[in-house]
Design a protein around this motif. Structure first.
Motif, mmCIF file in Angstrom:
data_model
loop_
_atom_site.group_PDB
_atom_site.id
_atom_site.type_symbol
_atom_site.label_atom_id
_atom_site.label_comp_id
_atom_site.label_asym_id
_atom_site.label_seq_id
_atom_site.Cartn_x
_atom_site.Cartn_y
_atom_site.Cartn_z
ATOM 1 N N UNK A 51 0.854 -1.186 0.000
ATOM 2 C CA UNK A 51 0.000 0.000 0.000
ATOM 3 C C UNK A 51 0.889 1.233 0.000
ATOM 4 N N UNK A 52 0.477 2.250 -0.748
ATOM 5 C CA UNK A 52 1.305 3.443 -0.898
ATOM 6 C C UNK A 52 0.784 4.627 -0.101
ATOM 7 N N UNK A 53 1.719 5.431 0.435
ATOM 8 C CA UNK A 53 1.390 6.683 1.113
ATOM 9 C C UNK A 53 1.889 7.826 0.245
ATOM 10 N N UNK A 54 0.968 8.649 -0.214
ATOM 11 C CA UNK A 54 1.295 9.742 -1.125
ATOM 12 C C UNK A 54 1.545 11.020 -0.315
ATOM 13 N N UNK A 55 2.743 11.571 -0.469
ATOM 14 C CA UNK A 55 3.131 12.799 0.240
ATOM 15 C C UNK A 55 3.479 13.882 -0.777
ATOM 16 N N UNK A 56 2.988 15.099 -0.501
ATOM 17 C CA UNK A 56 3.312 16.238 -1.347
ATOM 18 C C UNK A 56 4.780 16.614 -1.207
ATOM 19 N N UNK A 57 5.331 17.168 -2.294
ATOM 20 C CA UNK A 57 6.744 17.545 -2.244
ATOM 21 C C UNK A 57 7.102 18.609 -3.243
ATOM 22 N N UNK A 130 -1.202 -2.286 10.221
ATOM 23 C CA UNK A 130 -2.514 -1.635 10.290
ATOM 24 C C UNK A 130 -2.698 -0.728 9.065
ATOM 25 N N UNK A 131 -3.803 -0.910 8.314
ATOM 26 C CA UNK A 131 -4.006 -0.169 7.067
ATOM 27 C C UNK A 131 -4.824 1.111 7.227
ATOM 28 N N UNK A 132 -5.324 1.369 8.411
ATOM 29 C CA UNK A 132 -6.047 2.626 8.599
ATOM 30 C C UNK A 132 -5.147 3.777 8.163
ATOM 31 N N UNK A 133 -5.654 4.666 7.308
ATOM 32 C CA UNK A 133 -4.781 5.659 6.681
ATOM 33 C C UNK A 133 -4.120 6.586 7.689
ATOM 34 N N UNK A 134 -4.850 6.960 8.728
ATOM 35 C CA UNK A 134 -4.255 7.848 9.729
ATOM 36 C C UNK A 134 -3.214 7.114 10.576
ATOM 37 N N UNK A 135 -3.518 5.864 10.926
ATOM 38 C CA UNK A 135 -2.566 5.063 11.699
ATOM 39 C C UNK A 135 -1.326 4.780 10.867
ATOM 40 N N UNK A 136 -1.538 4.465 9.598
ATOM 41 C CA UNK A 136 -0.421 4.151 8.711
ATOM 42 C C UNK A 136 0.464 5.374 8.489
ATOM 43 N N UNK A 137 -0.163 6.541 8.306
ATOM 44 C CA UNK A 137 0.617 7.777 8.136
ATOM 45 C C UNK A 137 1.414 8.085 9.397
ATOM 46 N N UNK A 205 4.671 -3.493 23.184
ATOM 47 C CA UNK A 205 4.981 -3.036 21.828
ATOM 48 C C UNK A 205 4.332 -1.698 21.461
ATOM 49 N N UNK A 206 3.012 -1.515 21.648
ATOM 50 C CA UNK A 206 2.426 -0.220 21.289
ATOM 51 C C UNK A 206 3.040 0.940 22.068
ATOM 52 N N UNK A 207 3.393 0.692 23.321
ATOM 53 C CA UNK A 207 4.018 1.756 24.108
ATOM 54 C C UNK A 207 5.386 2.119 23.551
ATOM 55 N N UNK A 208 6.090 1.116 23.025
ATOM 56 C CA UNK A 208 7.436 1.367 22.494
ATOM 57 C C UNK A 208 7.398 2.086 21.147
ATOM 58 N N UNK A 209 6.454 1.719 20.270
ATOM 59 C CA UNK A 209 6.407 2.315 18.933
ATOM 60 C C UNK A 209 5.515 3.544 18.885
ATOM 61 N N UNK A 210 4.647 3.714 19.876
ATOM 62 C CA UNK A 210 3.823 4.922 19.926
ATOM 63 C C UNK A 210 2.447 4.795 19.324
#
Length: 321
Positions: A51-57, A130-137, A205-210
């Motif tokens: 899955x791709x995350x598109x970022x402006x640049x 996790x594929x949720x767009x906000x979580x993934x970003x 794990x979630x505490x370590x990665x945020x």
């Protein structure tokens, strides 16, 4: 007339040359235009398992998250200077102590049992992103950019940096509640140890990665995230002499139990003999034993029966004498 004819021919040749020049010039313009277009606009594609995350640049916009490029996309138009970071969406693994993808180079995790025995533990963790767009970003911005996790090497480095320490902590914290022999040869205790370690790892794990960036192996983007699959193999003492001692002890206990069973059987048989001797007398018991073993053959002959008995054959007196 000759000059006029010459002038006409030259004019015709010049006209054809101008048309050809215009055609070539037009082609060059089209090529240059295409080059400009492809430099102004980018196109992004993703594999079926990424899955791709598109970022402006671009020069006139901030480098912020813009959209998700779905798995299996082809030539999606993105803006000039934009970037797409792609991540895996299929089931992934982190294995300590075995061959396979995403395998840690270390053989096993070392823990100490309640009775101060050092044990080696091998672990397999299976999960999906996790594929949720906000979580993934959020994962990309907090973890992915720092570790280059959108590359294969960076992904493995990310697992080594974030998964391995939490696995070590979870196993070490739980192992101190069990004696080494319980973890080595007691399946119920081993299952209890695995469950406790899995819960501790899931908490750490979630505490370590945020964030809740990782889901269970059955997650497909449309169902519940679920828990990671955490499997522990049999914890084994690093000192192999301890195992040899345990096996020797077990062999001795088995031999003792076997001897006790033999003694018990002999006692039962002896009691039976004593009862028979008391009932039949010593000679009667010996005669019964000889008959049962086939050493003495006999038959009952009713009185008055005309039967010839071979010389030397033993006979018992008739009943009542």
């Amino acid at each position: 007339m000759a000059k006029l004819g010459t002038t006409t021919v030259q004019s015709s040749i010049k006209g054809r040359g101008g048309a050809k020049g215009k055609l070539i010039g037009g082609g060059i313009v089209v090529v240059l235009l295409l080059i400009v277009i492809f430099n102004i606009f980018n196109f992004a594609s993703t594999d079926a398992n990424r899955i791709g995350l598109h970022y402006g640049g671009g020069v006139i916009e901030d480098k912020k998250f813009k959209s998700v490029i779905p798995p299996g996309s082809t030539n999606k138009l993105i803006g000039p200077g934009d970037t797409v970071y792609d991540y895996p969406i299929d089931q992934r693994s982190y294995i300590i102590g075995g061959a396979g993808a995403d395998t840690d180079s270390a053989d096993e995790v070392t823990v100490v049992s309640k009775d101060n025995v050092r044990l080696g533990v091998r672990v397999q963790v299976y999960f999906t992103l996790n594929r949720d767009k906000n979580v993934l970003a959020s994962f990309h911005e907090r973890i992915g950019l720092k570790t280059n996790a959108y590359t294969e090497r960076g992904w493995n480095d990310m697992l080594q940096s974030y998964f391995r320490p939490q696995i070590d902590r979870a196993l070490s914290a739980v192992a101190t509640n069990y004696a080494w022999a319980e973890l080595y040869n007691n399946e119920a205790k081993k299952a209890e140890f695995q469950t406790a370690a899995s819960k501790e790892f899931t908490r750490l794990l979630p505490a370590a990665v945020g964030g809740d960036y990782f889901c269970g192996p059955s997650y497909n983007g449309g169902n519940n995230c679920g828990e990671l699959s955490f499997t522990v193999q049999k914890p084994t003492p690093l000192d192999k002499g301890i195992i040899d001692g345990l096996e020797a002890k077990q062999r001795a206990e088995l031999a003792k139990a076997t001897q006790e069973q033999t003694n018990q059987r002999v006692n039962v048989e002896l009691q039976s003999v004593q009862k028979q001797v008391a009932m039949l007398g010593a000679q009667g018991y010996l005669l019964k034993t000889a008959i049962e073993s086939g050493k003495i053959q006999f038959m009952v002959i009713p009185q008055g029966t005309n039967v010839s008995i071979p010389p030397g054959a033993a006979t018992l007196p008739p009943a009542g004498r």
